[in-house]
Design an enzyme around this catalytic site. Structure first.
Site, PDB file in Angstrom:
ATOM      1  N   GLY A  28       0.803  -1.208   0.000  1.00  0.00           N
ATOM      2  CA  GLY A  28       0.000   0.000   0.000  1.00  0.00           C
ATOM      3  C   GLY A  28       0.836   1.258   0.000  1.00  0.00           C
ATOM      4  N   GLY A  33       5.769   5.116  -8.388  1.00  0.00           N
ATOM      5  CA  GLY A  33       6.494   3.878  -8.656  1.00  0.00           C
ATOM      6  C   GLY A  33       5.545   2.702  -8.757  1.00  0.00           C
ATOM      7  N   HIS A  34       4.576   2.652  -7.869  1.00  0.00           N
ATOM      8  CA  HIS A  34       3.556   1.599  -7.948  1.00  0.00           C
ATOM      9  C   HIS A  34       2.708   1.739  -9.205  1.00  0.00           C
ATOM     10  CE1 HIS A  34       4.241   1.610  -3.464  1.00  0.00           C
ATOM     11  NE2 HIS A  34       4.297   0.326  -3.712  1.00  0.00           N
ATOM     12  N   GLN A 148      12.290  -3.071  -9.721  1.00  0.00           N
ATOM     13  CA  GLN A 148      13.734  -3.270  -9.713  1.00  0.00           C
ATOM     14  C   GLN A 148      14.383  -2.587  -8.503  1.00  0.00           C
ATOM     15  OE1 GLN A 148      15.328  -5.108 -12.068  1.00  0.00           O
ATOM     16  NE2 GLN A 148      17.378  -4.787 -11.198  1.00  0.00           N
TER      17      GLN A 148
END
Length: 297
Positions: A28, A33-34, A148
């Site tokens: 969460g 980035g998510h 990554q």
């Protein structure tokens, strides 16, 4: 978008999902980035497949004194982000849903899980791999997407999938960075403006190290350390403590020694550091051998 929180609800929803099912496991506090992970998942699933997201702050991967209690849990905002990124299913369980009888059997990460992050956070990867394999069993994805930025985790998940013959494809998404180079992380919220300025030295040191690859492993680490040492010596590095700066072989995460002058191929330069009380990690890829091989030809 379907939102479920129990195993029974997940099973009922999962049986109706169209393939391929692409899972993005998260804790969460979703950021850009998510979003990159969700967009890759959507691309892999296509218009007819399913993107599933898990949102679970996993207590098994937090050690004593770490930030489990204060880790951000903005579920309404996370669900809005998932809706915006065309997620089909969100699984947001509680601890009792994931570990109804506790968790006695844990996944051993092996030697690569005992170094670097595993050394500084004992038991961390046992907790990570245990929750990941459990999510795999519950969601039954065809593909799972990881970032990554958490490259040691990514390496261990790939090894676990191979060793246990899970038949799940693991996709990696490059690290997403802010304009100042700082890798996006949910823990960046802990940084005050001064700490944020200090934190940018991590990426600058990694870039300097990668640029020195032609000189071999020793040159890579030395170049990165020069940037870090200069920051620590000046006012711009106040409160910066480096846990490790390591060069590891791509794919295996074995340490590449400074005197391994014959090393060739892909590697990763990884760092973990504390800015005040906030611990951050980052890494960049490093390629050895290409320039020298071309010169020899």
């Amino acid at each position: 978008m379907i939102v479920v929180s129990t195993r029974a609800e997940l099973k009922a929803a999962r049986d109706k999902l169209a393939s391929p099912v692409v899972l993005v496991p998260t804790m969460g506090a979703l950021h850009d980035g998510h979003r990159a992970l969700l967009r890759r998942a959507r691309g892999l699933a296509g218009q007819t497949g399913t993107v599933a997201v898990s949102i679970f702050v996993n207590p098994l991967q937090f050690g004593p004194g770490e930030d489990l209690d204060r880790y951000p849990r903005p579920l309404p905002q996370d669900l809005e982000t998932c809706q915006q990124e065309h997620v089909d299913l969100v699984f947001a369980p509680g601890v009792r849903d994931m570990y109804p009888a506790g968790q006695v059997v844990m996944v051993d990460p092996g030697p690569a899980g005992e170094i670097l992050e595993g050394e500084f956070r004992p038991g961390f990867f046992r907790g990570v791999l245990t929750v990941v394999i459990k999510l795999f069993g519950l969601v039954r994805p065809d593909v799972a997407v990881f970032g990554q930025k958490d490259v040691q985790q990514l390496t261990l998940v790939r090894r676990m999938v191979a060793d246990f013959a899970l038949g799940i494809e693991i996709e990696a998404v490059p690290t997403v960075r802010a304009a100042d180079g700082l890798a996006l992380s949910s823990r960046n919220k802990y940084l005050d403006p001064a700490g944020r300025a200090v934190a940018t030295v991590l990426y600058r040191s990694l870039v300097a190290g990668a640029a020195a690859a032609a000189g071999g492993p020793r040159s890579v680490r030395a170049a990165a350390w020069r940037v870090l040492s200069a920051a620590q010596a000046g006012t711009g590095g106040a409160g910066l403590t480096v846990d490790y700066l390591a060069l590891v072989a791509g794919g295996t995460y074995e340490i590449v020694r400074d005197d391994d002058f014959d090393f060739s191929g892909p590697a990763v330069l990884a760092i973990a550091a504390r800015v005040g009380s906030t611990r951050l990690i980052d890494n960049v890829p490093v390629q050895f051998g290409t320039e020298r091989d071309a010169a020899d030809d």
